[in-house]
Design an enzyme around this catalytic site. Sequence first.
Site, short mmCIF file in Angstrom:
data_model
loop_
_atom_site.label_atom_id
_atom_site.label_comp_id
_atom_site.label_asym_id
_atom_site.label_seq_id
_atom_site.Cartn_x
_atom_site.Cartn_y
_atom_site.Cartn_z
CG ASP A 81 -74.41 6.14 -78.02
OD1 ASP A 81 -73.77 6.21 -78.53
OD2 ASP A 81 -75.40 6.11 -78.69
CE1 TYR A 84 -76.55 9.73 -79.82
CE2 TYR A 84 -76.07 11.17 -78.10
CZ TYR A 84 -76.07 10.26 -79.51
OH TYR A 84 -76.49 9.86 -78.59
CG HIS A 213 -74.89 1.87 -75.57
ND1 HIS A 213 -74.90 3.47 -75.24
CD2 HIS A 213 -75.14 2.23 -76.30
CE1 HIS A 213 -75.50 4.29 -75.99
NE2 HIS A 213 -75.62 3.14 -77.21
CG HIS A 222 -82.27 1.15 -80.45
ND1 HIS A 222 -81.94 1.08 -81.78
CD2 HIS A 222 -81.92 3.00 -80.19
CE1 HIS A 222 -81.20 1.81 -82.46
NE2 HIS A 222 -81.46 2.82 -80.84
CG ASP A 249 -84.38 1.89 -76.44
OD1 ASP A 249 -83.76 2.32 -78.23
OD2 ASP A 249 -84.89 0.95 -76.28
#
Length: 333
Positions: A81, A84, A213, A222, A249
Amino acid sequence: MDSRTTLISATAASLCFILCICMTNGELQRFIEPAKSDGSVSFITIGDWGRRGDYNQSVVAYQMGRVGEKIGLDFVVSTGDNFYDNGLYSEHDPNFKESFSNIYTAPSLQKQWYSVLGNHDYRGDAEAQLSSVLREIDSRWTCLRSFIVDAELVEIFFVDTTPFVKEYYTEEDGHTYDWRAVPSRNSYVKYLLRDVEASLKRSKATWKIVVGHHAMRSIGHHGNTVELVEELLPIMKENGVDLYMNGHDHCLEHISDEDSPIQFLTSGAGSKAWRGDVVRTTNNPKSVRFYYDGQGFMSARFTHSDAEIVFYNVFGEVLHKWVTSKELLHSSV
């Protein structure tokens, strides 16, 4: 068939051909990071960060620079991630500079960054982050789907975990994903697991670390990723993996496995954190050594005999430190 359709078909065929080569050669690409003269290796792990400096990303980056100088940083591990909200839209997306090059400017952070893709990265042009064009823009950037960093006494196995998660293929979460290089979930995962297992078996490193990830063990938002627990974790247990590092998370965590020496370390607090988010219950509360729902990052230092993991908050303060020896870790189960 018009020229545009022909080009798309040719591109798709090329991607499938490349994928087939990668899936059949049984080798993950390897990058060499020599240990220091004293035999130690030090790195920082950060995840879920790329927000153009917002949500304290710039503040976390500053503290990373301070810690990096203190520990003699060798390289940085990114757990995905990276950008974004939806990855990069192309290899020329200004978000790359705005969220990476212009943020992590400290002298100590001018080392190689090894990154995997997260689920948000797959929502954009996933191929863009793998492009050599980004390395021409910023030579620190190294991002592949799955690969190995060989730091002599430490080997780090980076695994592309997003294709494991079956929910993403149904688009029940309201998002679409860039599956151009994943024509078949089952085939992709099968060959990736084969290659990871073969690489782990060949490894002679003192410390074996797997990076992905998604979390295997987490009490955060999560929670556990069932597909990884069922398909990847058994391979890790069979091949002497010491640590699993992840993001996903937006918190910091340290959880011990219940029936193996493996330690699960979440570092997904590089920018926006989920302060006050509901913590999931666990059947074994004693396995949770540390949980923090704010922003921060993690450092790791290894010698042939010892490992030191340290979690920091957005102010650079130490929240949790875990020190172990190789003998102690494997005799504790």
